[in-house]
Scaffold this active site. Sequence first.
Site, PDB file in Angstrom:
ATOM      1  N   ARG A 233       2.681  -4.524   5.395  1.00 15.79           N
ATOM      2  CA  ARG A 233       2.674  -3.560   4.308  1.00 15.79           C
ATOM      3  C   ARG A 233       2.410  -2.177   4.898  1.00 15.79           C
ATOM      4  O   ARG A 233       1.551  -2.008   5.771  1.00 15.79           O
ATOM      5  CB  ARG A 233       1.585  -3.893   3.284  1.00 15.79           C
ATOM      6  N   GLU A 262       6.316   3.498   0.072  1.00 19.00           N
ATOM      7  CA  GLU A 262       7.629   2.904  -0.117  1.00 19.00           C
ATOM      8  C   GLU A 262       8.155   3.102  -1.539  1.00 19.00           C
ATOM      9  O   GLU A 262       7.379   2.897  -2.482  1.00 19.00           O
ATOM     10  CB  GLU A 262       7.464   1.400   0.164  1.00 19.00           C
ATOM     11  N   HIS A 280      12.632  -2.615   4.404  1.00 20.99           N
ATOM     12  CA  HIS A 280      11.840  -3.768   3.927  1.00 20.99           C
ATOM     13  C   HIS A 280      12.739  -4.998   3.737  1.00 20.99           C
ATOM     14  O   HIS A 280      12.920  -5.489   2.618  1.00 20.99           O
ATOM     15  CB  HIS A 280      11.088  -3.430   2.636  1.00 20.99           C
TER      16      HIS A 280
HETATM   17  C1  DGY Z   1       6.554 -10.513   0.757  1.00 21.47           C
HETATM   18  O1  DGY Z   1       6.937 -11.575   0.275  1.00 21.47           O
HETATM   19  O2  DGY Z   1       5.410 -10.089   0.596  1.00 21.47           O
HETATM   20  C2  DGY Z   1       7.556  -9.764   1.545  1.00 21.47           C
HETATM   21  O3  DGY Z   1       7.159  -8.487   1.888  1.00 21.47           O
HETATM   22  C3  DGY Z   1       8.897  -9.758   0.836  1.00 21.47           C
HETATM   23  O4  DGY Z   1       9.848  -9.781   1.801  1.00 21.47           O
END
Ligand code: DGY
Length: 319
Positions: A233, A262, A280
């Site tokens: 993240r 983002e 992402h």
């Molecule tokens: C998640 O599932 O948290 C991912 O970032 C999606 O790809």
Amino acid sequence: MKPNIFVTRMLPEPSMTKLKTYFNVTINPDDRVLDKHEIIEAIPNQDALLCLLTDTIDNTVIDAGKKLKVISNYAVGFNNIDIKTATARHIPVCITPGILTNATADLTWALILAIARRVVESDKFTREGLFNGWAPNLFLGGDVTGKTLGIVGMGRIGQAVAKRAMGFEMKVVYTSRTDKKISNAQFVSLNELLEVSDFVSLHTPLTSETKHLIDTDQFHRMKKTAYLINTTRGPVVNELALLDALKTNIIAGAGLDVYEKEPLITPGLLALDNVVLLPHIGSATVETRTKMAILAAENAIAILQGQKPHAIANPEVLT
Ligand code: DGY
């Protein structure tokens, strides 16, 4: 009478068909992120919500969902959901771990190789017609084989990234919240990891403790030849500090799949060659996204049927 579910964005089949056998399904008809107020408007009559990591499910949304019995997130991360409010309302928050481990680990490796071997820069150069023949100093990058990989967060994805490192004869060091033993890898402090690693790869979830875990001080601890990889993240990294570290060669480069605000990207990053920027796409394979959608649908159905879901972020609500 079937219960109602609101799905914030169309997901791959056969998950939608599966949902329709059990629920009255309302789906956001547009292929775009809904803003919070649109979800608030849609939710009062819903028994279930199937949402995405791009949806803000804060206390105002949860409060509007007066009949809500489950929130099923189409993601393993759940930092988009106010888990405290959901738990206080005894609403299970379900997630999709496991299924996206390999796809995300593969993409982490794509970034490691792309940044170290300057793949994106070289591709651009070739397309621009600038390749005039082999040259001794053309796009010299950094070795990967035999280097040290530092994994911050040794959960499922961190372990899958470490497993792939064996093929590259790398030394693997790691930090982890829990005291777990991982074969062929050495547990170290975060400071030591930053100091010894040639690649620092982030796999810790975003929490109040991990926000800006990697900031100016941490960049200064890293080797000048090291690369930072982030497929978890964005807010785990202070993006302005990263920009500065890349511009002033405090570190050699970075590979990013996620961003602090983002989908906004700190503008200076776009101008740099020593960073690879992806939108992402860690779990973005047809197979993985299909399985994630099925799991998210099954999680919502399981809760409404009084069964255990595949995975839940707040298991205490089931006891
Ligand atoms: C998640 O599932 O948290 C991912 O970032 C999606 O790809």
